[in-house]
Scaffold this active site. Structure first.
Site, short mmCIF file in Angstrom:
data_model
loop_
_atom_site.label_atom_id
_atom_site.label_comp_id
_atom_site.label_asym_id
_atom_site.label_seq_id
_atom_site.Cartn_x
_atom_site.Cartn_y
_atom_site.Cartn_z
N GLU A 173 0.84 -1.21 0.00
CA GLU A 173 0.00 0.00 0.00
C GLU A 173 0.87 1.26 0.00
O GLU A 173 0.71 2.14 0.85
CB GLU A 173 -0.99 -0.02 1.19
CG GLU A 173 -1.99 -1.14 1.08
CD GLU A 173 -3.20 -1.03 2.02
OE1 GLU A 173 -3.23 -0.12 2.86
OE2 GLU A 173 -4.12 -1.86 1.88
N GLU A 303 -5.01 -8.95 0.12
CA GLU A 303 -5.81 -8.59 1.29
C GLU A 303 -7.27 -8.52 0.87
O GLU A 303 -7.63 -7.73 -0.02
CB GLU A 303 -5.36 -7.24 1.88
CG GLU A 303 -4.00 -7.32 2.54
CD GLU A 303 -3.59 -6.05 3.26
OE1 GLU A 303 -4.48 -5.34 3.76
OE2 GLU A 303 -2.37 -5.80 3.32
#
Ligand code: AHR
Length: 501
Positions: A173, A303
């Site tokens: 991220e 995720e």
């Protein structure tokens, strides 16, 4: 409703990694959930790893484990987690609850856990706050066999042979917690950092995973693919995967919604939001097809899962939540989608393994319970390493408002390594059973067995009632003739049928 299956039409290989998992230094996932320390006298363990949890995870054939984060990865300095435990540095886990991280679980412990689980390793490196040298040395430490400063250090720390790193994530991220970078900036860093993720053993090349999007910003993967992929044909192994993160929130990031207290409207909205995963996959597929015409790079959904308000009374930074029949549906729907998109989707990792978000296992001291999500993984394991076959269902749509209409029944079908057809079906209705007529093209059905996870929508397991929602035998079907089976799917359930042909 008619379910049509054509076992002769094979549509792609289902990587076992589609049923992968994720463990971060977050709350009680690693500490307590997986690792209780080598000197623990109260909880049975092998080299510090909980025996009950390891045995449960082996049962579902856990194929791969991602570690150490998550947001934690981009502030993790691996050298803090090696060597004698008493001299390991302590740090503050700033992302997750501000607790002290004593680094007693590090590289050696992760590799030992994966050895006990018999699963592949997915290590996520630090781009946000780490150097190229640090990342390069970590790979050398883990995978180089010969004489070198890092290999010698590993040996001095008690591990003579190198380990296998199957997947390596170059940051996490990086548009957010991993450094707040722009796509162009990250993409250029990716090119640089990945250069030093060396393949010391050409027989076991490390699959390099590039940071992709949050599921919404589609400029990110487009730009990153453009900048990172352009040299792929020239320099093989530049990029093997690009990630996608997409969570199911019944509400929004401010008020996510309760894990256990919800009404029917929440139920349908949550499942509708889960199914939005398919749009995210399709958009990523289109971007990837534009840059990577030969389908070389995998979409890595590392995720996914439900994200609710934390369980009342628990540390808000620990992301501990309960897991109901609704989560069983979230798992079943997502895993069916991953199967259907197995041409591009090469790995998916539910967040997270134990005690965090949509966990398959919850622990409390020496007690352990399996969640409804666990039992869905237990039924879906037959899809691992199987071939996806053509299937479709002419389902009606149900739900409470136009916005949250969803298919009544959703399916995926594979031809397993055991030679059987494995059909997994989700009945998304909160209260209506679904009649399904299954037909099999050019196939003789010899026998069918079934199993089910379901119940009333709020049902869940607790430490006092651990077996409220478990996998049960399912027999509400009838083989009508050699190519037809009629099935009654109970409401709010996930069903697995194994068909001998
Ligand atoms: O899984 C929890 C967090 O969600 C991860 O650390 C991060 O990558 C994502 O935002």
């Amino acid at each position: 409703m008619k379910l049509s299956i054509d076992p002769g039409r094979k549509l792609g290989h289902i990587n076992p990694e589609l049923q992968g998992h994720f463990s971060e230094h977050l709350g009680r996932c690693i500490y307590e959930g997986l690792y209780v320390g080598e000197n623990n006298k109260d909880i049975p363990h092998v080299n510090g790893m909980r025996v009950d949890v390891v045995e449960a995870l082996k049962q579902i054939h856990i194929p791969v484990l991602r570690w150490p984060g998550g947001c934690f990865a981009d502030e993790y300095h691996w050298k803090d987690g090696i060597g004698p435990k008493e001299t390991r540095k302590k740090m503050i886990n700033t992302h997750w609850g501000g607790v002290v991280e004593d680094n007693s679980f590090g590289t050696h412990e992760f590799m030992e856990l994966c050895r006990q689980l018999g699963c592949k390793t997915y290590v996520n490196g630090n781009v946000g706050s780490g150097t190229v040298q640090e990342m390069s040395e970590w790979v050398e430490y883990m995978t180089f066999e010969g004489v070198s400063p890092m290999a010698d250090l590993r040996k001095a720390n008690g591990h003579e042979a190198p380990w296998t790193v199957d997947y390596f994530g170059v940051g996490n991220e990086n548009w957010g917690c991993g450094g707040n970078m722009t796509a162009e900036y990250y993409a250029n860093l990716y090119r640089r950092y990945q250069t030093y993720v060396r393949n010391y053993d050409p027989k076991k090349p490390i699959q390099k995973i590039c940071c992709g999007s949050d599921g919404y910003d589609m400029e990110w993967p487009d730009k990153v693919m453009k900048i990172c992929f352009q040299s792929q044909e020239q320099f093989h192994g530049f990029m093997d995967g690009i990630s996608l993160h997409y969570y199911t929130l019944p509400g929004d990031w401010t008020v996510k919604g309760s894990a256990t207290e919800f009404d029917e409207k929440d139920w349908y909205r949550t499942l509708a939001k889960t199914l939005k995963m398919e749009d995210r996959i399709k958009i990523n597929e289109a971007i990837m097809d534009k840059h990577d015409k030969n389908n070389k790079v995998g979409l890595i959904i590392d995720e996914w899962g439900s994200w609710y308000d934390v369980e009342p009374g628990t540390n808000p930074g620990f992301l501990y939540q309960q897991n109901t029949v609704r989560d069983a549906l979230i798992a079943g729907l997502n895993l069916n989608l991953f199967n259907k998109h197995c041409r591009r989707v090469k790995m998916a990792n539910i967040a997270q393994l134990v005690n965090v978000l949509q966990a398959v296992i919850l622990t409390d001291g020496d007690k352990m319970i399996k969640t409804p999500t666990y039992h869905v993984f237990d039924m879906y394991k037959y899809h691992q390493d199987a071939e996806l076959v053509q299937s479709s269902i002419d389902t009606e749509t149900i739900g409470v408002e136009d916005q949250w209409k969803i298919p009544f029944v959703q399916e995926s079908v594979s031809l397993g390594k055991d030679g059987k057809l494995h059909i997994t079906l989700c009945n998304t209705s909160a209260d209506k059973d679904a009649p399904v007529e299954a037909s099999f093209a050019d196939t003789v059905v010899k026998s069918v067995t079934g199993e089910i996870v379901g119940g009333e929508i709020h049902e869940h397991n607790t430490f006092d009632t651990p077996d409220c929602v478990v996998k049960k035998n399912f027999d509400q079907f009838k083989v009508e003739d050699a190519s037809h089976v009629s099935i009654t799917l109970p409401h709010s359930s996930v069903v697995h049928l194994a068909v001998e042909i």
